[in-house]
Structure formats: C-alpha cells, structure tokens
Motif scaffolding. Sequence first.
Motif, short mmCIF file in Angstrom:
data_model
loop_
_atom_site.label_atom_id
_atom_site.label_comp_id
_atom_site.label_asym_id
_atom_site.label_seq_id
_atom_site.Cartn_x
_atom_site.Cartn_y
_atom_site.Cartn_z
N GLN A 145 30.93 -35.46 52.30
CA GLN A 145 32.14 -36.21 52.64
C GLN A 145 31.97 -36.68 54.08
O GLN A 145 31.17 -36.14 54.82
CB GLN A 145 33.41 -35.36 52.56
CG GLN A 145 33.75 -34.81 51.19
CD GLN A 145 33.06 -33.49 50.91
OE1 GLN A 145 32.87 -32.70 51.81
NE2 GLN A 145 32.66 -33.27 49.68
N TYR A 146 32.78 -37.68 54.46
CA TYR A 146 32.76 -38.11 55.85
C TYR A 146 34.17 -38.43 56.32
O TYR A 146 35.04 -38.75 55.52
CB TYR A 146 31.81 -39.29 56.07
CG TYR A 146 32.27 -40.61 55.50
CD1 TYR A 146 32.95 -41.52 56.30
CD2 TYR A 146 32.03 -40.94 54.18
CE1 TYR A 146 33.37 -42.74 55.78
CE2 TYR A 146 32.43 -42.14 53.66
CZ TYR A 146 33.11 -43.04 54.46
OH TYR A 146 33.53 -44.23 53.95
N PHE A 179 25.98 -46.57 60.20
CA PHE A 179 26.36 -45.78 59.04
C PHE A 179 27.51 -46.44 58.28
O PHE A 179 27.47 -46.56 57.06
CB PHE A 179 26.77 -44.36 59.47
CG PHE A 179 27.39 -43.56 58.37
CD1 PHE A 179 26.61 -43.03 57.35
CD2 PHE A 179 28.75 -43.33 58.33
CE1 PHE A 179 27.18 -42.29 56.33
CE2 PHE A 179 29.33 -42.60 57.32
CZ PHE A 179 28.54 -42.07 56.31
N LEU A 180 28.53 -46.88 59.00
CA LEU A 180 29.68 -47.50 58.35
C LEU A 180 29.31 -48.82 57.67
O LEU A 180 29.86 -49.15 56.61
CB LEU A 180 30.81 -47.71 59.36
CG LEU A 180 31.42 -46.41 59.90
CD1 LEU A 180 32.42 -46.72 61.00
CD2 LEU A 180 32.06 -45.61 58.78
N GLN A 240 29.72 -49.45 53.53
CA GLN A 240 30.43 -50.59 52.94
C GLN A 240 29.59 -51.31 51.89
O GLN A 240 30.15 -51.93 50.99
CB GLN A 240 30.85 -51.56 54.03
CG GLN A 240 31.94 -51.02 54.93
CD GLN A 240 32.27 -51.96 56.07
OE1 GLN A 240 31.59 -52.95 56.29
NE2 GLN A 240 33.33 -51.62 56.80
N THR A 241 28.28 -51.23 51.99
CA THR A 241 27.42 -51.91 51.03
C THR A 241 27.01 -51.03 49.85
O THR A 241 26.31 -51.50 48.96
CB THR A 241 26.15 -52.45 51.71
OG1 THR A 241 25.43 -51.35 52.25
CG2 THR A 241 26.50 -53.43 52.81
N LEU A 274 26.46 -43.77 47.83
CA LEU A 274 27.10 -43.29 49.06
C LEU A 274 26.64 -41.88 49.39
O LEU A 274 26.33 -41.57 50.54
CB LEU A 274 28.62 -43.33 48.89
CG LEU A 274 29.46 -42.79 50.04
CD1 LEU A 274 29.21 -43.59 51.30
CD2 LEU A 274 30.92 -42.81 49.67
N GLN A 275 26.55 -41.02 48.38
CA GLN A 275 26.06 -39.66 48.58
C GLN A 275 24.62 -39.67 49.08
O GLN A 275 24.25 -38.90 49.96
CB GLN A 275 26.17 -38.85 47.28
CG GLN A 275 27.58 -38.55 46.86
CD GLN A 275 28.25 -37.58 47.79
OE1 GLN A 275 27.69 -36.55 48.16
NE2 GLN A 275 29.47 -37.90 48.18
N LEU A 276 23.80 -40.56 48.55
CA LEU A 276 22.40 -40.66 48.96
C LEU A 276 22.29 -41.11 50.41
O LEU A 276 21.46 -40.59 51.17
CB LEU A 276 21.64 -41.61 48.04
CG LEU A 276 20.16 -41.76 48.32
CD1 LEU A 276 19.44 -40.42 48.19
CD2 LEU A 276 19.55 -42.78 47.38
N ILE A 277 23.13 -42.04 50.83
CA ILE A 277 23.13 -42.50 52.22
C ILE A 277 23.44 -41.33 53.15
O ILE A 277 22.76 -41.12 54.16
CB ILE A 277 24.16 -43.64 52.41
CG1 ILE A 277 23.68 -44.90 51.71
CG2 ILE A 277 24.39 -43.91 53.90
CD1 ILE A 277 24.74 -45.97 51.59
N MET A 278 24.46 -40.54 52.81
CA MET A 278 24.83 -39.40 53.65
C MET A 278 23.74 -38.34 53.64
O MET A 278 23.46 -37.72 54.68
CB MET A 278 26.17 -38.84 53.21
CG MET A 278 27.33 -39.74 53.56
SD MET A 278 28.93 -39.00 53.24
CE MET A 278 29.10 -39.34 51.50
#
Length: 76
Positions: free
Chosen positions: A16-17, A45-46, A50-51, A58-62
């Motif tokens: 989570q963020y 990061f933001l 958004q993309t 999204l989980q993979l990005i984090m």
Amino acid sequence: MGDIDKRNRLDESPFQYRITKNGMVFIEYEGRQVKVLKGKDADRFLEKVQTAESEKALQLIMAKITGNFKRGNERL
C-alpha cells in the motif's frame, strides 16, 4: 507480466502507499513501512502509479521500488 510473479503473491495486494500533504510517499508491505520517497523520486513514482493498468501492475511497481528488502530471516 508473464513470469514475474510466479507464486502469485501480488494477487494478495501486500503493498500500500500513502501520500502526505508535503508530497512524501510512504510505501508499506503488509502494514509495515518499508520505503519513504521524497522529491523527484516521489514524483516519478506517482507518474508510474497513474499509468498502471491494473492493481497487479501497481503492486509490481511498488515491489520493484522497495527492492530486495526481504531476506528470509525476518521475525513474524
């Protein structure tokens, strides 16, 4: 995403963020804070968030931003 998440751990949404008023981003793994982003890092990061096409993306990005913080010797 292919073979990146072979054990389907990201389906459980462990990351989570939170964004603060002054633009800092706190990334948490299973409720525990593991990374703080400020300034340009937070902005990048933001933009990536958004993309993201899906929750798993999204989980993979984090997961990629937090890096290799789990070594297997963490206490429960």
